[in-house]
Design a protein around this motif. Structure first.
Motif, PDB file in Angstrom:
ATOM      1  N   TYR A   1       0.832  -1.205   0.000  1.00 33.72           N
ATOM      2  CA  TYR A   1       0.000   0.000   0.000  1.00 33.72           C
ATOM      3  C   TYR A   1       0.867   1.256   0.000  1.00 33.72           C
ATOM      4  CZ  TYR A   1      -3.051   3.722   1.605  1.00 33.72           C
ATOM      5  OH  TYR A   1      -3.722   4.921   1.714  1.00 33.72           O
ATOM      6  N   ASP A   2       1.925   1.242   0.795  1.00 34.38           N
ATOM      7  CA  ASP A   2       2.808   2.404   0.867  1.00 34.38           C
ATOM      8  C   ASP A   2       3.431   2.692  -0.495  1.00 34.38           C
ATOM      9  OD1 ASP A   2       4.300   4.432   2.475  1.00 34.38           O
ATOM     10  OD2 ASP A   2       6.023   3.229   1.853  1.00 34.38           O
ATOM     11  N   ARG A   3       3.851   1.645  -1.204  1.00 31.93           N
ATOM     12  CA  ARG A   3       4.461   1.847  -2.521  1.00 31.93           C
ATOM     13  C   ARG A   3       3.420   2.309  -3.539  1.00 31.93           C
ATOM     14  NH1 ARG A   3       6.660  -3.237  -1.498  1.00 31.93           N
ATOM     15  NH2 ARG A   3       5.976  -4.131  -3.483  1.00 31.93           N
ATOM     16  N   VAL A   4       2.201   1.764  -3.439  1.00 33.17           N
ATOM     17  CA  VAL A   4       1.132   2.189  -4.346  1.00 33.17           C
ATOM     18  C   VAL A   4       0.790   3.657  -4.115  1.00 33.17           C
ATOM     19  CG1 VAL A   4      -1.327   1.914  -4.878  1.00 33.17           C
ATOM     20  CG2 VAL A   4       0.142  -0.100  -4.691  1.00 33.17           C
ATOM     21  N   ALA A   5       0.635   4.048  -2.846  1.00 29.92           N
ATOM     22  CA  ALA A   5       0.276   5.432  -2.521  1.00 29.92           C
ATOM     23  C   ALA A   5       1.368   6.402  -2.947  1.00 29.92           C
ATOM     24  CB  ALA A   5      -0.002   5.559  -1.021  1.00 29.92           C
ATOM     25  N   ARG A   6       2.625   6.034  -2.688  1.00 27.12           N
ATOM     26  CA  ARG A   6       3.721   6.921  -3.083  1.00 27.12           C
ATOM     27  C   ARG A   6       3.808   7.044  -4.596  1.00 27.12           C
ATOM     28  NH1 ARG A   6       8.337   4.907  -2.173  1.00 27.12           N
ATOM     29  NH2 ARG A   6       7.892   3.036  -0.951  1.00 27.12           N
ATOM     30  N   GLY A   7       3.567   5.944  -5.299  1.00 24.76           N
ATOM     31  CA  GLY A   7       3.602   5.996  -6.757  1.00 24.76           C
ATOM     32  C   GLY A   7       2.509   6.886  -7.332  1.00 24.76           C
ATOM     33  N   LEU A   8       1.332   6.838  -6.724  1.00 24.14           N
ATOM     34  CA  LEU A   8       0.229   7.683  -7.188  1.00 24.14           C
ATOM     35  C   LEU A   8       0.511   9.157  -6.938  1.00 24.14           C
ATOM     36  CD1 LEU A   8      -3.090   5.858  -6.194  1.00 24.14           C
ATOM     37  CD2 LEU A   8      -2.487   6.691  -8.467  1.00 24.14           C
ATOM     38  N   SER A   9       0.945   9.475  -5.720  1.00 23.06           N
ATOM     39  CA  SER A   9       1.106  10.880  -5.356  1.00 23.06           C
ATOM     40  C   SER A   9       2.333  11.515  -6.002  1.00 23.06           C
ATOM     41  CB  SER A   9       1.192  11.022  -3.831  1.00 23.06           C
ATOM     42  OG  SER A   9       2.286  10.289  -3.313  1.00 23.06           O
ATOM     43  N   ALA A  10       3.338  10.703  -6.341  1.00 24.33           N
ATOM     44  CA  ALA A  10       4.568  11.259  -6.907  1.00 24.33           C
ATOM     45  C   ALA A  10       4.473  11.483  -8.407  1.00 24.33           C
ATOM     46  CB  ALA A  10       5.749  10.338  -6.599  1.00 24.33           C
ATOM     47  N   ASN A  11       3.534  10.839  -9.062  1.00 21.82           N
ATOM     48  CA  ASN A  11       3.411  10.939 -10.514  1.00 21.82           C
ATOM     49  C   ASN A  11       2.254  11.871 -10.848  1.00 21.82           C
ATOM     50  OD1 ASN A  11       2.758  10.439 -13.296  1.00 21.82           O
ATOM     51  ND2 ASN A  11       3.952   8.548 -13.183  1.00 21.82           N
ATOM     52  N   ARG A  12       2.576  13.058 -11.314  1.00 20.43           N
ATOM     53  CA  ARG A  12       1.535  14.051 -11.588  1.00 20.43           C
ATOM     54  C   ARG A  12       0.561  13.563 -12.654  1.00 20.43           C
ATOM     55  NH1 ARG A  12       2.545  20.393 -13.316  1.00 20.43           N
ATOM     56  NH2 ARG A  12       0.337  20.959 -13.499  1.00 20.43           N
TER      57      ARG A  12
END
Length: 357
Positions: free
Chosen positions: A45-56
């Protein structure tokens, strides 16, 4: 939405499905030859959330109108997308597995050692990924990884279906796909069939209220489950919003119903068959919008043509300035231009209403 835009959105969803497949497969942190990967829900979940928020591109393209108004920052946008799409339950057809069931079966087949028994539950994309074996054989072959990505994509398509159906109605997903009053996808599909039948009954003369006879004919051709007749559907919140969209034409397209209901009507059921907004009422509002700088003078003429029921293409032909703006600023995408114009008018209406005593 223009065809090119729709295709681009679908490509982005497919790209994101591949991204999720790579995360689940451990490709972001494991050496290429490692045979297995451990599935830890919190870390994933942490990797999914970071991937979503970091990619505009993901934030703007995937979240889109799911969140209206948009979340204030990328982190909240990522949380919203997770709740609205990734963890949205995907229903089953009678006697058939859902796309999430098929995803879980693929992951279950790759299990290494004993794991929790599959639970009989309505799965979401996320639950299909993490509510299964805790260790699996990695999908090291390209064809195997593609199959994993494809099954995730089918889950995302299913989860996005309600979103697409609401947009087809010209309404805002946030208004109809959140909270206790969430409308089911089958009702939305039926409402779209009703809308198509209604436009046929009205000979595509949108921008006005349908007559009782037109409503009855449309409902007979495409009934909406849960409603005994056209009158009952018209008085329900969803039916009222659909008819308001028809009466308001492009003014309501791709804009929240709440944002424009003060412009088009207070309620639908208590009014007679007169148009929701007369030309005498709308034109002064457009003049004020021009004076406030919300729309340009030539754009005011385009909106007036819409209110008069004239085809948009005909209205554009008579104004060289509008045609140049459409070509230079919108790459010829008339639907996107009118959507932006409608949003600006709706914003002006809200601002003007807020300033009244």
């Amino acid at each position: 939405m223009a065809e090119g835009g729709a295709k681009g959105g679908r490509d982005l969803v497919a790209q994101y499905a591949g991204h999720l497949a790579n995360l689940l497969n451990g490709n972001d942190h494991l050496p290429a030859g490692t045979p297995t990967v451990e599935i830890r829900a919190f870390q994933l979940y942490d990797r999914v959330a970071r991937g979503l928020s970091a990619n505009r591109r993901y934030v703007e393209g995937l979240v889109g109108l799911w969140a209206y108004p948009p979340p204030p920052d990328a982190e909240q946008a990522a949380d919203f997308y997770f709740d609205a799409v990734l963890d949205r339950p995907i229903g089953r057809r009678p006697g058939k597995p859902s796309s999430a069931d098929n995803l879980r079966a693929l992951i279950q087949a790759a299990a290494v050692g004993p794991g929790p028994a599959p639970r009989e539950e309505e799965l979401s994309t996320w639950k299909a990924m993490v509510n299964g074996p805790t260790r699996i054989r990695r999908f090291l072959e390209k064809t195997a990884l593609f199959e994993l990505s494809n099954r995730i994509l089918k889950c995302l398509d299913a989860a996005n279906r309600p979103y697409a159906e609401v947009l087809r109605l010209g309404l805002c997903p946030r208004d109809w796909l959140a909270g206790d009053e969430e409308v089911g996808v089958n009702t939305l599909k039926a409402a779209n069939a009703f809308l198509k039948a209604l436009r046929t009954a009205m000979n595509d003369e949108v921008g006005r209220r349908p007559t009782p006879a037109e409503l009855a004919a449309a409902f007979a051709a495409a009934p909406v489950p849960g409603f005994p007749d056209a009158d009952a559907f018209a008085k329900a919140p969803l039916g009222s919003a659909v008819l308001t969209r028809v009466a308001g034409q492009d003014i309501t397209r791709m804009v929240s119903y709440e944002d424009v209901e003060a412009f088009v009507s207070e309620t639908l059921e208590d009014e007679d068959d007169a148009p929701l907004v007369t030309e005498e009422e709308a034109l002064p509002l457009l003049e004020r919008a021009v004076r406030a700088g919300a729309v340009a003078a030539d754009e005011r003429n385009l909106l007036a043509a819409i209110l008069e029921g004239r085809p948009l293409a005909d209205a554009m032909k008579t104004d060289l300035g509008l045609r140049r703006r459409l070509k230079n600023e919108w790459d010829g995408d008339l639907a996107a231009y009118v959507s932006d114009l409608s949003a600006r008018v709706a914003a002006f209406v809200r601002k003007e209403a807020a300033g009244r005593p």
